[in-house]
Design a protein around this motif. Structure first.
Motif, PDB file in Angstrom:
ATOM      1  N   GLU A  35       0.822  -1.213   0.000  1.00  0.00           N
ATOM      2  CA  GLU A  35       0.000   0.000   0.000  1.00  0.00           C
ATOM      3  C   GLU A  35       0.855   1.261   0.000  1.00  0.00           C
ATOM      4  O   GLU A  35       1.469   1.616  -1.007  1.00  0.00           O
ATOM      5  N   ASP A  36       0.924   1.949   1.141  1.00  0.00           N
ATOM      6  CA  ASP A  36       1.521   3.285   1.199  1.00  0.00           C
ATOM      7  C   ASP A  36       2.975   3.340   0.737  1.00  0.00           C
ATOM      8  O   ASP A  36       3.424   4.345   0.192  1.00  0.00           O
ATOM      9  N   ALA A  37       3.730   2.273   0.971  1.00  0.00           N
ATOM     10  CA  ALA A  37       5.165   2.306   0.671  1.00  0.00           C
ATOM     11  C   ALA A  37       5.480   2.108  -0.801  1.00  0.00           C
ATOM     12  O   ALA A  37       6.650   2.184  -1.189  1.00  0.00           O
ATOM     13  N   VAL A  38       4.467   1.867  -1.629  1.00  0.00           N
ATOM     14  CA  VAL A  38       4.704   1.520  -3.033  1.00  0.00           C
ATOM     15  C   VAL A  38       4.005   2.525  -3.951  1.00  0.00           C
ATOM     16  O   VAL A  38       2.795   2.751  -3.839  1.00  0.00           O
ATOM     17  N   ASP A  39       4.759   3.097  -4.867  1.00  0.00           N
ATOM     18  CA  ASP A  39       4.176   3.963  -5.883  1.00  0.00           C
ATOM     19  C   ASP A  39       3.203   3.134  -6.733  1.00  0.00           C
ATOM     20  O   ASP A  39       3.500   1.994  -7.096  1.00  0.00           O
ATOM     21  N   PRO A  40       2.035   3.678  -7.054  1.00  0.00           N
ATOM     22  CA  PRO A  40       1.051   2.906  -7.828  1.00  0.00           C
ATOM     23  C   PRO A  40       1.610   2.300  -9.111  1.00  0.00           C
ATOM     24  O   PRO A  40       1.237   1.188  -9.501  1.00  0.00           O
ATOM     25  N   THR A  41       2.519   3.007  -9.774  1.00  0.00           N
ATOM     26  CA  THR A  41       3.066   2.477 -11.020  1.00  0.00           C
ATOM     27  C   THR A  41       3.979   1.275 -10.775  1.00  0.00           C
ATOM     28  O   THR A  41       4.228   0.484 -11.704  1.00  0.00           O
ATOM     29  N   ALA A  42       4.468   1.125  -9.538  1.00  0.00           N
ATOM     30  CA  ALA A  42       5.381   0.029  -9.218  1.00  0.00           C
ATOM     31  C   ALA A  42       4.663  -1.181  -8.635  1.00  0.00           C
ATOM     32  O   ALA A  42       5.306  -2.199  -8.351  1.00  0.00           O
ATOM     33  N   ARG A  43       3.361  -1.111  -8.475  1.00  0.00           N
ATOM     34  CA  ARG A  43       2.648  -2.187  -7.778  1.00  0.00           C
ATOM     35  C   ARG A  43       2.612  -3.507  -8.550  1.00  0.00           C
ATOM     36  O   ARG A  43       2.711  -4.566  -7.921  1.00  0.00           O
ATOM     37  N   PRO A  44       2.467  -3.531  -9.865  1.00  0.00           N
ATOM     38  CA  PRO A  44       2.510  -4.833 -10.541  1.00  0.00           C
ATOM     39  C   PRO A  44       3.807  -5.594 -10.277  1.00  0.00           C
ATOM     40  O   PRO A  44       3.777  -6.792  -9.964  1.00  0.00           O
ATOM     41  N   ALA A  45       4.948  -4.927 -10.387  1.00  0.00           N
ATOM     42  CA  ALA A  45       6.221  -5.588 -10.106  1.00  0.00           C
ATOM     43  C   ALA A  45       6.330  -5.949  -8.633  1.00  0.00           C
ATOM     44  O   ALA A  45       6.880  -7.006  -8.279  1.00  0.00           O
ATOM     45  N   ALA A  46       5.802  -5.093  -7.759  1.00  0.00           N
ATOM     46  CA  ALA A  46       5.848  -5.372  -6.321  1.00  0.00           C
ATOM     47  C   ALA A  46       5.022  -6.605  -5.981  1.00  0.00           C
ATOM     48  O   ALA A  46       5.415  -7.415  -5.128  1.00  0.00           O
ATOM     49  N   ARG A  47       3.897  -6.783  -6.639  1.00  0.00           N
ATOM     50  CA  ARG A  47       3.068  -7.968  -6.399  1.00  0.00           C
ATOM     51  C   ARG A  47       3.825  -9.231  -6.816  1.00  0.00           C
ATOM     52  O   ARG A  47       3.784 -10.256  -6.115  1.00  0.00           O
ATOM     53  N   ALA A  48       4.481  -9.174  -7.952  1.00  0.00           N
ATOM     54  CA  ALA A  48       5.228 -10.342  -8.422  1.00  0.00           C
ATOM     55  C   ALA A  48       6.357 -10.689  -7.459  1.00  0.00           C
ATOM     56  O   ALA A  48       6.585 -11.866  -7.139  1.00  0.00           O
ATOM     57  N   ALA A  49       7.061  -9.670  -6.958  1.00  0.00           N
ATOM     58  CA  ALA A  49       8.151  -9.913  -6.010  1.00  0.00           C
ATOM     59  C   ALA A  49       7.619 -10.494  -4.708  1.00  0.00           C
ATOM     60  O   ALA A  49       8.230 -11.395  -4.111  1.00  0.00           O
ATOM     61  N   THR A  50       6.472  -9.996  -4.269  1.00  0.00           N
ATOM     62  CA  THR A  50       5.860 -10.491  -3.038  1.00  0.00           C
ATOM     63  C   THR A  50       5.450 -11.947  -3.192  1.00  0.00           C
ATOM     64  O   THR A  50       5.677 -12.777  -2.295  1.00  0.00           O
TER      65      THR A  50
END
Length: 265
Positions: A35-50
């Motif tokens: 959520e707050d710690a992730v820029d919206p544009t970076a969320r797809p990559a963040a989901r994959a890493a998670t």
């Protein structure tokens, strides 16, 4: 572990290079934050890493609120993750939202109470079967209330979470963050104040806060001596150190010893 966790350490989901160091920091639970710690544009990559991390490492994940566009994408990414310990639901407001997350992922849900609407529904949130404890989001809540995110303005709200938790028979709430990253005394002070109210967990923003939280939640030698003396006092109603000892006093003494036992694990 969720109900007894003293420290919950956030790590941005967009920084998978920090996941391992967060896991080594000694926190009771690591919370990968979508959520707050992730820029919206970076969320797809963040989901994959998670999702990759969850293949091998037990972790809590904070997902975006149910009213956001990212919420369903977060749940889709987490579905089937073998090491997903729990979901922290940002801006949780209703038991139906909790039910949706639990039904989709089948894990405990930690409602992050950070809106006025959540305070109105705090009793139903606390009583949902999937909720092991409540979490206070001090910064967002204070912003919505137009209040300072300091101790006094949110005192009544902390007390409300403690009462709702006790009434529902769930674990004590988790207190919000302390933003002073380099001030151990500020963290220690906040933890001790919260613990006196009945909040026995703490959200952490930095690994250095974790040992401070654990130390501040550990009962002092005087508290331990008092608790042992109380439980050693004989009789249904007894006397110890010049004070009355009855059932509620013994309950408090047992709680102190239980916290001490957890701190040694």
């Amino acid at each position: 572990m969720i109900g007894s966790a003293r420290s919950l350490l956030f790590v941005p989901a967009s920084r998978p290079d920090r996941f391992a160091s967060a896991a080594r920091a000694g926190a009771d639970l690591v919370v990968v934050d979508l959520e707050d710690a992730v820029d919206p544009t970076a969320r797809p990559a963040a989901r994959a890493a998670t999702r990759d991390w969850l293949a091998r490492h037990p972790t809590v994940v904070r997902v975006n609120g149910a009213r956001t566009d990212d919420h369903h994408a977060d749940l889709e990414a987490l579905a089937g993750s073998p090491e997903l310990v729990a979901v922290m639901l940002a801006k949780a407001e209703t038991a139906d939202q909790v039910e949706h997350v639990h039904g989709r992922l089948g894990v405990p849900v930690l409602p992050l109470v950070e809106t006025p609407a959540a305070l109105e529904e705090i009793w139903s949130l606390a009583r949902h079967a999937a909720v092991p404890r409540l979490v206070l989001g001090t910064l967002d809540l204070a912003a919505e209330l137009g209040a300072r995110p300091t101790w006094e303005p949110l005192l009544a709200i902390r007390t409300r979470l403690v009462i709702a938790s006790a009434a529902a028979g769930i674990a004590s709430p988790v207190d919000g963050v302390t933003v002073e990253l380099d001030d151990d005394e500020a963290v220690r002070r906040d933890v001790r104040r919260a613990s006196e109210l009945g909040l026995h967990g703490k959200l952490c923003l930095h690994p250095r806060q974790v040992p401070v939280v654990h130390e501040a939640l550990r009962p002092t030698s005087d508290e331990l001596a008092w608790a042992r003396g109380v439980l050693a006092a004989k009789g249904r109603v007894a006397r110890f150190d010049g004070r009355l000892v009855d059932a509620p006093v013994r309950t408090r003494a047992r709680a102190i010893l239980a916290r001490a036992s957890r701190s040694e694990e």
